[in-house]
Design a protein around this motif. Structure first.
Motif, short mmCIF file in Angstrom:
data_model
loop_
_atom_site.label_atom_id
_atom_site.label_comp_id
_atom_site.label_asym_id
_atom_site.label_seq_id
_atom_site.Cartn_x
_atom_site.Cartn_y
_atom_site.Cartn_z
N LEU A 3 39.86 31.79 44.75
CA LEU A 3 39.06 31.79 43.52
C LEU A 3 37.84 32.71 43.60
CD1 LEU A 3 39.27 28.04 42.43
CD2 LEU A 3 40.77 29.94 41.85
N SER A 4 37.57 33.24 44.79
CA SER A 4 36.46 34.19 44.89
C SER A 4 36.93 35.62 44.62
CB SER A 4 35.79 34.09 46.26
OG SER A 4 36.72 34.44 47.25
N ASN A 5 38.20 35.77 44.28
CA ASN A 5 38.71 37.09 43.89
C ASN A 5 37.94 37.58 42.64
OD1 ASN A 5 40.62 38.98 42.43
ND2 ASN A 5 41.65 38.68 44.37
N PRO A 6 37.48 38.84 42.64
CA PRO A 6 36.59 39.32 41.55
C PRO A 6 37.14 39.06 40.14
CG PRO A 6 36.78 40.98 43.26
CD PRO A 6 37.71 39.88 43.66
N LEU A 7 38.43 39.24 39.94
CA LEU A 7 38.99 39.08 38.59
C LEU A 7 38.95 37.60 38.17
CD1 LEU A 7 40.02 41.11 36.60
CD2 LEU A 7 42.33 40.81 37.50
N LEU A 8 39.23 36.70 39.12
CA LEU A 8 39.19 35.26 38.81
C LEU A 8 37.74 34.80 38.61
CD1 LEU A 8 41.94 33.80 41.18
CD2 LEU A 8 42.09 34.31 38.75
N LYS A 9 36.84 35.39 39.38
CA LYS A 9 35.41 35.05 39.21
C LYS A 9 34.94 35.47 37.82
CE LYS A 9 32.48 35.14 43.18
NZ LYS A 9 31.86 36.00 44.20
N ARG A 10 35.41 36.64 37.39
CA ARG A 10 35.06 37.13 36.03
C ARG A 10 35.61 36.17 34.99
NH1 ARG A 10 36.89 42.72 33.67
NH2 ARG A 10 36.01 42.04 31.69
N LEU A 11 36.86 35.73 35.21
CA LEU A 11 37.49 34.82 34.25
C LEU A 11 36.70 33.51 34.18
CD1 LEU A 11 40.14 34.98 32.53
CD2 LEU A 11 41.25 33.64 34.31
N ALA A 12 36.26 33.02 35.35
CA ALA A 12 35.51 31.75 35.40
C ALA A 12 34.18 31.86 34.67
CB ALA A 12 35.30 31.33 36.85
N SER A 13 33.51 33.02 34.78
CA SER A 13 32.19 33.12 34.15
C SER A 13 32.25 33.55 32.69
CB SER A 13 31.29 34.07 34.95
OG SER A 13 31.77 35.38 34.84
N GLU A 14 33.20 34.44 32.35
CA GLU A 14 33.23 34.97 30.98
C GLU A 14 34.17 34.19 30.05
OE1 GLU A 14 33.97 39.22 30.97
OE2 GLU A 14 32.87 39.43 32.84
N ALA A 15 35.18 33.53 30.63
CA ALA A 15 36.12 32.77 29.80
C ALA A 15 36.47 31.46 30.52
CB ALA A 15 37.39 33.59 29.55
N PRO A 16 35.46 30.55 30.64
CA PRO A 16 35.68 29.33 31.45
C PRO A 16 36.83 28.47 30.96
CG PRO A 16 33.55 29.27 30.31
CD PRO A 16 34.10 30.63 30.12
N GLY A 17 37.02 28.43 29.63
CA GLY A 17 38.13 27.63 29.09
C GLY A 17 39.47 28.19 29.54
N THR A 18 39.61 29.51 29.45
CA THR A 18 40.85 30.16 29.89
C THR A 18 41.05 29.97 31.39
OG1 THR A 18 40.54 31.82 28.18
CG2 THR A 18 42.08 32.36 29.93
N PHE A 19 39.94 30.02 32.14
CA PHE A 19 40.02 29.84 33.59
C PHE A 19 40.57 28.44 33.93
CE2 PHE A 19 37.85 28.42 37.53
CZ PHE A 19 38.39 29.34 38.42
N ASN A 20 40.01 27.41 33.28
CA ASN A 20 40.49 26.05 33.55
C ASN A 20 41.96 25.90 33.14
OD1 ASN A 20 38.22 24.90 34.68
ND2 ASN A 20 37.27 24.64 32.66
N HIS A 21 42.31 26.46 31.99
CA HIS A 21 43.70 26.43 31.51
C HIS A 21 44.62 27.09 32.55
CE1 HIS A 21 47.19 27.67 29.09
NE2 HIS A 21 46.87 28.93 29.33
N SER A 22 44.19 28.23 33.10
CA SER A 22 45.03 28.96 34.07
C SER A 22 45.22 28.15 35.35
CB SER A 22 44.39 30.31 34.42
OG SER A 22 44.22 31.06 33.25
#
Ligand SMILES: [Fe+2]
Ligand SMILES: [Fe+2]
Length: 494
Positions: A268-287
């Protein structure tokens, strides 16, 4: 009759396509065959220290024989790799990788035998180990067989036979190849790095009695027995040690999604996943939830669970372009209230295309890039289609403008992501109270995808779909911490 004609033309078209693909493969890999044959011949001549004499009249025939034999061996490897890997659609890449590993292992083996002056020092397992991890067991076996034949050809054609007796050479090849085959049999590509390394280092021990027996069979009861055992074991341990850096180099160079790489991408510390967690938290949780579901489904139908989880984590990265347009990232403000349905739907459907672009820019494996594009197939965006219908005063409305661009899922894992994604999104919006209602809803969602023929282009079976549904039915409530009311079910069943 018409159906028969249609079937025949379809079969003929499939045959033509297969022939075209094979010709394309041969054309794009023939250069590798030539390069490999030249490399093996040149190195074989160099190692026996007679390179400058190789083209004299008396040597020219032997040199030609060595080159032609190598050419035939690599041509057979070319056909074998195609046969084993054509389903993956990555035959060209896999042949280049197999050829490079065969050359590296051949050179390492020849150099080790010559420098250590012991023919048992053959690290043939280098190619075996790397190819099990990066391609599959069958290709690794093929490369091992090719290496055995190459060794035999080399020793028969070259002056190597002046240094080593042919029976001793054959015994050494048999021992080291059996060692590679044993490693191939015992290793599993889903092992962790440590387990893989330990298995590769312990397996050669099992072959040492054979080394002793074959050395004794040559009436050699001197200290040679000990040296043969030491070098045979040492060569295979060396193969295990160089395996890790080689895998790291080639998985990056060929962008291969082996389990080591997939585990790194799921961090989850991968840059793209980190971006997803901060910019689109709902999508991150869904994923993350789709990842848990997809992993369980893939295990249940015998697909790679690591690939399923990884693909699920990245399937919606295209939403990063405009996260607020997706309901899971909205709180009170909904930008679609201010837009006409045509614009809304284009904002929604474009996330598969942006996902594909972003995945390519980040050099994600091609399997994951494809899933970013395929996970909605050609499904319509029902909500906005219905909204457009209500706004339209008269006449029909073409559904085509309200559907994703596709393509439909091409692999079983893409189909799993489609099902898990649809069910997770629907259940997040509304989780039924009763078990009956919950199961009926999941069945309905999957049936809708079947009616839309979304699984027509992937090799998934109805049996697989039934298992996937059942797995999600069992796993989803525990992920959502939902309390489905079983009492209501019992009451209603009375
Ligand atoms: Fe999506
Ligand atoms: Fe999704």
């Amino acid at each position: 009759m018409i159906d028969d004609v249609k079937d025949l033309s379809r079969v003929e078209k499939a045959k033509q396509l297969a022939r075209k693909e094979f010709t394309n493969y041969l054309g794009k890999t023939f250069i590798a065959v030539i390069v490999a044959s030249v490399a093996v011949t040149v190195f074989a001549l160099f190692i026996v220290n007679r390179f400058l004499n190789a083209f004299t009249a008396e040597r020219a025939l032997i040199t030609t024989g060595l080159f032609v034999s190598s050419l035939v061996i690599f041509l057979l490897l070319q056909i074998g790799v195609y046969k084993y890997t054509k389903q993956n659609g990555s035959s060209i890449r896999d042949f280049w990788l197999t050829t490079i590993m065969t050359i590296i292992t051949f050179i390492a083996t020849m150099a080790a035998c010559t420098l250590l002056d012991n023919v048992y020092a053959m690290p043939i397992a280098i190619a075996t180990l790397v190819l099990i991890e990066l391609i599959d067991r069958r290709t690794a076996t093929l490369a091992t067989a090719v290496l055995c034949v190459l060794m035999m050809v080399f020793f028969l054609f070259s002056d190597g036979t002046k240094v080593f007796d042919i029976p001793v050479v054959l015994s050494a090849i048999v021992c080291n190849c059996m060692c590679a085959v044993l490693i191939n049999f015992l290793e599993h590509k889903h092992y962790s790095r440590l387990k893989f390394l330990i298995a590769a280092m312990l397996t050669p021990l099992a072959m040492q009695p054979l080394v002793v027996t074959l050395t004794l069979a040559h009436s050699d009861i001197s200290i040679t027995i000990l040296w043969n055992v030491v070098w045979c074991y040492g060569a295979n341990v060396a193969a295990a040690l160089v395996f890790m850096p080689l895998v790291a180099i080639f998985e990056g160079m060929f962008n291969i999604a082996d389990d080591f790489r997939l585990n790194e991408l799921c961090n989850l510390s991968n840059p793209l996943l980190k971006r997803l967690a901060s910019e689109a938290p709902g999508t991150f949780n869904h994923s993350l939830v789709v990842g848990n579901l997809a992993e369980a489904c893939a295990s249940a139908i015998g697909e790679n669970p690591n690939m399923a989880r990884c693909a699920a984590y990245y399937h919606d990265i295209g939403k990063l372009k405009a996260p607020i347009y997706f309901s899971e990232n909205q709180s009170s403000y909904n930008p679609h209230d201010e837009l006409i349905p045509e614009v809304s739907v284009s904002m929604i459907t474009s996330h598969t295309l942006f996902g594909e672009i972003l995945a390519k820019q980040n050099r994600l494996p091609k399997e994951i890039v494809a899933i970013c594009r395929e996970h909605h197939g050609t499904s319509p965006v029902g909500y906005f289609y219905r909204k457009a219908l209500t706004l339209k005063e008269e006449g029909d409305l073409a559904v085509d403008k309200y559907t994703y661009a596709g393509p439909k899922p091409q692999t079983k894992i893409a189909a799993i992501i489609m099902v898990a994604d649809t069910i997770e999104a629907a259940m997040r919006a509304y989780m039924p109270d009763t078990r009956e209602e919950y199961e009926a809803r999941i069945n309905k969602l999957v049936d809708e995808k079947l009616e839309l023929r979304q699984f027509d282009e992937c090799p998934i079976t109805m049996g697989d779909i039934a298992i996937i549904k059942q797995t999600i039915i069992e796993v989803l409530p525990s992920i959502h911490h939902s309390r489905i009311n079983y009492d209501k079910k019992r009451k209603s069943s009375k």
